[in-house]
Design an enzyme around this catalytic site. Structure first.
Site, PDB file in Angstrom:
ATOM      1  N   MET A  39      -2.146   0.460  -9.601  1.00 27.00           N
ATOM      2  CA  MET A  39      -0.934   1.245  -9.782  1.00 27.00           C
ATOM      3  C   MET A  39      -1.244   2.490 -10.608  1.00 27.00           C
ATOM      4  O   MET A  39      -1.583   2.389 -11.779  1.00 27.00           O
ATOM      5  CB  MET A  39       0.155   0.406 -10.463  1.00 27.00           C
ATOM      6  CG  MET A  39       0.579  -0.812  -9.666  1.00 27.00           C
ATOM      7  SD  MET A  39       1.880  -1.776 -10.495  1.00 27.00           S
ATOM      8  CE  MET A  39       3.258  -0.635 -10.428  1.00 27.00           C
TER       9      MET A  39
ATOM     10  N   CYS B  39     -16.033   7.257  -6.116  1.00 27.05           N
ATOM     11  CA  CYS B  39     -15.127   6.511  -6.987  1.00 27.05           C
ATOM     12  C   CYS B  39     -14.612   5.266  -6.287  1.00 27.05           C
ATOM     13  O   CYS B  39     -14.622   4.173  -6.854  1.00 27.05           O
ATOM     14  CB  CYS B  39     -13.969   7.415  -7.414  1.00 27.05           C
ATOM     15  SG  CYS B  39     -12.814   6.611  -8.545  1.00 27.05           S
TER      16      CYS B  39
ATOM     17  N   CYS C  76      -9.323  14.553  -9.588  1.00 30.81           N
ATOM     18  CA  CYS C  76      -8.551  14.099 -10.748  1.00 30.81           C
ATOM     19  C   CYS C  76      -9.126  14.548 -12.087  1.00 30.81           C
ATOM     20  O   CYS C  76      -8.388  14.740 -13.044  1.00 30.81           O
ATOM     21  CB  CYS C  76      -8.400  12.576 -10.714  1.00 30.81           C
ATOM     22  SG  CYS C  76      -9.922  11.654 -11.050  1.00 30.81           S
TER      23      CYS C  76
END
Length: 362
Positions: free
Chosen positions: A11, A106, A204
């Site tokens: 999440m 990742c 990110c």
């Protein structure tokens, strides 16, 4: 006792992973939420407010939603692993004259491994993410990823590196939905702020999507060491000076600082001599490519030439090609010339909507 067993859901605090968690909860899974802290702005030299999946606000949003539905929620700090592998590779690739693909690394080496490791500790049989993709098991026993329903949001491209072992325990709840449907579900849940959250298409850990500034921050004296290299044409003619080879990418047209009266593109980067080669759009085109570190999804091997659609960028429409496995590499013969094959980026192969596999362009 839950209807389907216990599942660990990644999440991020965004609408996709939040709706995925609630969807699984309502389907009868015992959902446990996990938010991964992969990096922080302080280490990247950013001056602006933290945003995105690793900000404190996003972590709090994920926790608040999970708690609101009675789901346990954990925060996992994997900044060391992420930095050592993903960020170091990102820097090393640019310094080697290649264009890295950090999201693939990742997913393959950090997120899936971290999720499954924690899933085992929490006795979770499955893990789930908010990726727009589908997964199924074939009669052969192999797990196959296929494109999500929403072509504009399909994320199968960044999933080619996930192993069969890890796919066996993975669920993608959003694969059969469009993004608009997911936003509507969030509204139906009474989560208006969540439904209207903006999306980030940036890497990110790169603030303001400025990878050049990020490299300068991470590598002391880089700018001074590489400034003043030569721009050359394909025949070796020098046509100007550049700001340093790591600050250019294959296919780049804008920001070259050299005028020709017609479009010119970066066609090759030569780090050993700090040289950037410029050429016409025709000189940027290629009809074949070699791909390394191949991971196959649909088939165990592809020893004979197979027709496939090959994508060389995330938003690439894909090109018809023949692919053939040579050891751990894949030879790609395009039916028509393609532009901008950038070493370091992913080449991903499809058969219809099914993901055959992928690897890194050489």
């Amino acid at each position: 006792m839950s209807k389907h067993g216990r599942i660990l859901v990644a999440m991020s605090g965004g609408v996709d992973s939040s709706v995925a968690a609630v969807m699984l909860h309502e389907q009868g899974y015992e959902v446990i939420g996990l938010t991964m802290k992969t990096w922080d702005y302080a280490s990247s030299g950013a001056n602006s407010k933290e945003t995105g999946c690793c900000s404190l606000d996003s972590i709090n949003d994920a926790r608040s939603l999970a708690v609101g539905y009675g789901m346990p929620h954990y925060i996992l700090d994997i900044r060391d692993e992420f930095g050592d592998f993903v960020i170091d590779n990102f820097v090393d690739e640019y310094l080697a004259g290649r264009t890295p693909n950090p999201c693939v690394l990742c997913n393959t080496h950090i997120k899936w491994e971290a999720l499954l490791k924690r899933a085992d500790k929490l006795d979770c049989e499955f893990i789930a993410t908010g990726h727009y993709a589908n997964i199924r098991q074939q009669d052969s026993g192999r797990y196959v990823i296929s494109k999500g329903k929403d072509e504009n949001k399909d994320q199968s491209y960044v999933l080619w590196g996930v192993s069969q072992e890890n796919l066996a325990r993975t669920r993608f709840p959003l694969g059969s939905f469009a993004k608009s449907e997911i936003r509507q579900m969030a509204l139906d849940m009474g989560q208006q702020e969540l439904a209207n959250k903006s999306e980030s298409y940036e890497i990110c850990f790169v603030p303001e999507n400025d990878y050049r500034a990020f490299l300068k921050h991470r590598v002391p004296n880089l700018e001074a060491e590489v400034d003043g290299g030569d721009f050359v044409l394909t025949d070796g003619t020098k046509v100007g000076k550049h700001k340093g080879y790591p600050f250019y990418t294959i296919g780049q047209r804008r920001g070259l600082g050299v005028a020709f009266g017609h479009p010119m593109f970066v066609t090759q980067i030569m780090p050993e001599s700090n040289t950037v080669v410029l050429g016409t759009e025709g000189e940027l085109q290629r009809t074949e490519a070699m791909v390394k570190n191949v991971n196959l999804i649909k088939y165990a091997s592809i020893p004979e030439p197979l027709e496939a659609i090959t994508k060389i960028r995330y938003k690439d429409a894909g090109a018809t090609s023949h692919i053939q496995q040579i050891g751990n590499n894949m030879k790609v013969d395009f039916h028509h010339a393609v532009s901008g094959i950038a070493p370091g980026q992913s080449a991903v192969f499809y058969e219809g909507n099914d993901l055959l596999g992928g690897g890194f362009l050489m």
